[in-house]
Design an enzyme around this catalytic site. Structure first.
Site, PDB file in Angstrom:
ATOM      1  N   GLY B 321      63.444 -75.272 -19.725  1.00 21.99           N
ATOM      2  CA  GLY B 321      61.976 -75.292 -19.812  1.00 21.99           C
ATOM      3  C   GLY B 321      61.355 -74.638 -18.585  1.00 21.99           C
ATOM      4  O   GLY B 321      60.376 -73.893 -18.682  1.00 21.99           O
ATOM      5  N   TRP B 324      61.880 -70.945 -18.765  1.00 21.40           N
ATOM      6  CA  TRP B 324      61.013 -70.375 -19.804  1.00 21.40           C
ATOM      7  C   TRP B 324      59.636 -70.038 -19.212  1.00 21.40           C
ATOM      8  O   TRP B 324      59.013 -69.043 -19.580  1.00 21.40           O
ATOM      9  CB  TRP B 324      60.849 -71.388 -20.950  1.00 21.40           C
ATOM     10  N   HIS B 325      59.191 -70.868 -18.270  1.00 17.69           N
ATOM     11  CA  HIS B 325      57.867 -70.647 -17.691  1.00 17.69           C
ATOM     12  C   HIS B 325      57.817 -69.404 -16.814  1.00 17.69           C
ATOM     13  O   HIS B 325      56.750 -68.820 -16.636  1.00 17.69           O
ATOM     14  CB  HIS B 325      57.418 -71.865 -16.885  1.00 17.69           C
ATOM     15  N   GLY B 326      58.916 -69.026 -16.236  1.00 24.13           N
ATOM     16  CA  GLY B 326      58.891 -67.842 -15.386  1.00 24.13           C
ATOM     17  C   GLY B 326      60.264 -67.515 -14.865  1.00 24.13           C
ATOM     18  O   GLY B 326      61.101 -68.412 -14.660  1.00 24.13           O
ATOM     19  N   PHE B 523      53.502 -66.330 -19.011  1.00 28.57           N
ATOM     20  CA  PHE B 523      54.711 -66.936 -19.569  1.00 28.57           C
ATOM     21  C   PHE B 523      55.007 -66.341 -20.930  1.00 28.57           C
ATOM     22  O   PHE B 523      55.686 -66.803 -21.701  1.00 28.57           O
ATOM     23  CB  PHE B 523      54.559 -68.454 -19.646  1.00 28.57           C
TER      24      PHE B 523
END
Lengths: 392, 523
Positions: B321, B324-326, B523
């Site tokens: 997670g 996934w954000h960066g 994102f």
């Protein structure tokens, strides 16, 4: 029910948005909505003579940095607003005036780090305000560090034109004319950017020097320093930069030495000078000399530190008169020209950058005035704005 | 095209709505769906037409794989694996290639430099939805959506770029429902109201906070020692900025979709009121949390294989997670922190602590909230900071490692009686203390921060405010608010006026802050 709700939203929304759009258009047409890079580009390229005077922004410091980075001058002057009248016309080399961007030593340190990161000039003139060294004068410490982002545009800016109208700074007809004719400039001038420049002729030239516009034209009805009354009152009450003090603050002195050392180690000659006070004000200060012990001590410290400086606090040493001042402690363009000429005649570091003969001619032609007549800013003539009987 | 741009608000949305009305009234629902797909592709292509072609190719490819899964049940596992790998390859190429090579360079294993790879807008959201659809088809064995419905499901512009992440099971019933794709004044009224609320959150609240948080984080990353007070201001301001920015975007998406009669899943439910890390992830970016739970945590084994495996799964899910954000180590660390918070939270629950008195319960709840908020705040610092050094710099300031003092120049900004009173309470004014923000900005920022924090804690959220006018998808998953909020919307003159004022001020703010991107766009 829902249709009526939607119609009511529309009813309430349209006039408000229309009002904001008009204000936005007004600010857009006056040039207030330009970003700093756009502003600098326009000021430097659009006939090269645009004066920028904003009525809504508070980022002159960053504006000047942007302008400086664009120009990359050989000579730069640092100091408070008291050096803002030194102009590129006085030099035979590229020049930039950082006047107003250094109101304390700490601010100067901050400015220096930012300007050196952009460009290193060949010569720096530093106008010293004695009160920087007085601990009773509040130091602008908060500018020690760079501010990475300045909110140049804020919501309240869109409401500013209303306050201009209420305060009478702009009339309704002028407001409408600006909307219809974006180039309309009530103060005259061929290329004015910003509300102040447009309406009062006040603002910065592309070289960073300052134009006092309506003030020197005698159009400011409530000139606070008529007859130098405001400055003299400050001296008599020991307030607002003229606080009394016996000794130089050691912290500020140490910072100042660091500041000068930084420049010297980078191989940039720095010429120190004390800008002038109006003769009347200087005499008043002289009478209170005992209460300003720190000023004499400062000059002794400079001598002891082997730092050459030029002291023009007494403007009679450069033959300047009260009539050549904007107010009690801001010399006008002629006083600044005299001061520069005096430095250039004595200092070999400055001499190559100044055409002393032309400067002498300029002084001769404009003696007794606070500013040059400059048609790019205004066609109006200077008045006896100080009310001391000056013939202009 | 951004939701807070003039092109969107003044041109795209009104034109899309008007033509939607024309299409749906004259040619019916199917024409309205076709029109919305076309408008959505235009919306995406506005940013970069090439990537619109990539989007179309990905849609066609994924849909063909989903059909193949239905047609060949014996090979469906292989097809699903191929489909997921294909999607992940696209995501990894665009999002993580540069990060991978940069890391290799930093550890000295490679000197290769790649030209910068432009990240297609919203790719993380789009890919996740495509994967989710393949998995849903695989699990259910149903045909799912028709090609046109699938195109609509993926491209529908309100949720295309930054969610909410939608499931096919959430959109499918709406194709056959009576409300969707038909113009109705109630939908326009409710949708417009929610859209303006979202715009207000973004253009006024979030952007106001950005003015204070951004300089502080940039300065912290530049290595400038951070003062105690401004460290706190920067951290809290960023937490508020992110919340208002993202929940504002979600509201705008939900509102815009509602105008066309489409319901999107809810994405925020007052997350900063959470009293545990578990509750936080049930109320923050809900659709992502659900996605990670259903398509990652549970397939990994969830809590079915013992506590140790459960904690491992939690950590793994949150690490992914975070990534996934960066594409960055700070994002990974942020994910790890939240994984650890969740593990501790789940571990703590096994002890079944409880208080017998009401006061005791309230005190416990307060400290639970405080601890949760502080943990979230610390994690946000790593989320926002560009470097670990910058994050650590700010944390040191917040912890008071550099003393707790205000610059001396701030003294004059306090009234005389406070100046005399403050030293007695430990406040120091120090000549050597410095701040990034000027005093006026600092005080204004502190005021804004307190005001917005009060809004976050005490004002009703969008769901509470809209009440029964905001029917949400899967209401059983989101318990109704316990209390009646102070304000509840109804289509009256009073609320028309209020919404018009909010719209007016938001519009005004947009006029002068035209180019502020939504944080989740990256994102």
């Amino acid at each position: 029910m829902f249709r009526s709700y939607l119609l009511k939203i529309l009813f309430f929304l349209i006039p408000g948005i229309g009002f904001l759009l008009l204000n936005y258009l007004f600010l857009q047409n006056t040039g207030e909505m330009l970003s700093l890079p756009q502003l600098v580009h326009r000021q430097q390229t659009d006939s090269g003579s645009c004066v920028y005077g904003t009525a809504i922004h508070d980022d002159t410091f960053y504006y000047k940095l942007e302008e400086y980075a664009y120009r990359k001058p050989d000579v730069a002057v640092l100091g408070s607003s008291r050096v803002m009248q030194l102009q590129e016309d006085f030099f035979n080399s590229s020049f930039f005036n950082f006047g107003g961007s250094m109101s304390s030593i700490n601010q100067g340190e901050h400015l220096l780090s930012l300007m050196m990161a952009r460009h290193k000039p060949k010569l720096i003139l530093l106008g010293i305000d004695a009160w920087w060294f007085n601990s009773r004068f509040a130091q602008v410490k908060y500018l020690d560090h760079p501010l990475p982002i300045q909110p140049r545009f804020q919501l309240e800016h869109l409401f500013e034109p209303v306050s201009f109208l209420f305060r009478g700074k702009v009339s309704i007809s002028q407001y409408l004319r600006i909307l219809l004719h974006p180039s309309f400039s009530p103060a005259g001038g061929s290329c004015s950017i910003g509300v102040s420049a447009r309406f009062t002729g006040v603002g910065y030239g592309p070289d960073g020097s300052y134009y006092y516009g309506e003030l020197v034209e005698g159009k400011t009805p409530d000139n606070a320093d008529r007859g130098f009354s405001n400055t003299i009152n400050r001296i008599r009450t020991g307030s607002n930069r003229f606080e009394y003090g016996d000794h130089v603050d050691p912290t500020h002195w140490a910072h100042f030495l660091d500041f000068v050392n930084t420049l010297q180690t980078q191989g940039i000659p720095v010429v120190l000078f004390f800008p002038s006070l109006a003769p009347t004000v200087y005499r008043e200060m002289d009478r209170e000399r005992d209460r300003y012990g720190y000023i004499a001590e400062l000059k002794q410290l400079l001598h002891r530190a082997n730092l050459t400086f030029y002291d023009f606090e007494d403007s009679s040493t450069i033959s300047s008169t009260d009539c050549e001042f904007v107010d009690g402690f801001h010399g006008g363009a002629v006083t600044s020209a005299r001061l520069l000429l005096a430095i250039a005649e004595k200092d070999a570091r400055v001499q190559p950058y100044v055409d002393t003969h032309s400067l002498q001619q300029l002084i001769l032609q404009n003696a007794g005035r606070a500013s040059w007549s400059n048609s790019r800013v205004t066609t109006d003539h200077e008045a006896d704005f100080l009310g001391i009987g000056c013939s202009k | 095209m951004q939701f807070n741009s003039f092109e969107f608000i003044c041109l795209f949305l009104p034109a899309t709505v008007v033509l939607f009305i024309v299409f749906s009234k004259r040619w019916g629902t199917s024409a309205a769906i076709f029109w919305l797909i076309a408008a959505s592709l235009f919306f995406y292509a506005w940013w970069n037409p090439i990537f619109a072609l990539l989007l179309i190719a990905a849609i066609v490819g994924n849909y063909l794989v989903s059909r193949a899964i239905i047609r060949s049940p014996e090979q469906k596992k292989l097809l699903l694996t191929v489909g997921i790998l294909f999607n992940l390859c696209v995501l990894i190429y665009f999002k993580y290639t540069n990060f991978f090579f940069q890391t290799l360079r930093e550890i000295g294993w490679s000197h290769a430099t790649l030209p910068p790879i432009i990240l297609p807008l919203g790719i993380s959201f789009i890919i996740f939805q495509m994967i989710a659809y393949l998995v849903d088809v695989y699990r259910s064995g149903n045909a799912g959506l028709s090609f046109v419905q699938y195109c609509f499901f993926i491209t529908f512009f309100p949720k295309l770029i930054a969610g909410p992440i939608m499931r096919s099971s959430e959109i499918a019933p709406q194709f056959s429902g009576g409300q969707a794709f038909r113009f109705h004044e109630s939908n326009l009224a409710v949708g417009l109201t929610i859209f303006i609320l979202g715009l207000w959150k973004k253009a006024v609240f979030a952007d106001a906070m950005a003015v204070y948080s951004s300089p502080i984080f940039v300065a912290a990353d530049a290595g400038i020692p951070m003062n105690f007070f401004e460290s706190w201001l920067g951290a809290v301001a960023y937490a508020l900025q992110l919340y208002f920015d993202f929940s504002g975007y979600a509201d705008m998406a939900i509102g815009a979709a509602r105008i066309f009669g489409i319901q999107l899943p809810i994405n925020f439910l007052s997350p900063y009121k959470s009293k545990s890390a578990i509750e936080f992830w049930r109320t923050w970016h809900i659709t992502l949390s659900n996605f990670l739970r259903d398509y990652l945590y549970i397939p990994l084994g969830g809590n079915r294989k013992g506590p140790l495996r459960k904690y491992g799964n939690l950590l793994c899910t949150m690490l992914i997670g975070g990534l996934w954000h960066g594409a960055g180590w700070t994002f990974l660390f942020w994910g790890a922190l939240h994984g650890i918070f969740l593990i501790i939270n789940h571990g703590w629950r096994t002890f079944h602590f409880s208080c017998s008195t009401r006061v005791g319960r309230n005190v416990a709840l307060f400290f639970s909230w405080l601890l949760t908020f502080m943990c979230t705040l610390v994690a946000w610092i790593f989320f926002r900071a560009e470097t670990f050094a910058g994050a650590w710099n700010l944390l040191k300031g917040m912890a008071g490692f550099r003393g707790i003092a205000l610059p001396y120049s701030f003294l004059s900004h306090f009234p005389a009686f406070l100046r005399q009173l403050m030293p007695a309470y430990g406040f120091r004014f120090d000549m050597t203390e410095t701040m990034v923000l000027r005093p006026d900005m600092f005080f204004r920022g502190t005021f804004w921060m307190c005001a917005l924090f009060t809004v976050v804690m005490f004002a009703p959220n969008t769901q509470e405010f809209m009440g029964s006018f905001l029917p949400i998808i899967n209401p059983e998953k989101h318990p109704a608010p316990q209390r009646t909020p102070l304000f509840r919307w109804s289509p009256t003159t009073r609320y028309a006026f209020c919404i018009a004022v909010l719209g007016f001020l938001s519009f005004a703010s947009l006029m002068i802050l035209q180019k502020t991107e939504f944080l989740y766009f990256q994102f």
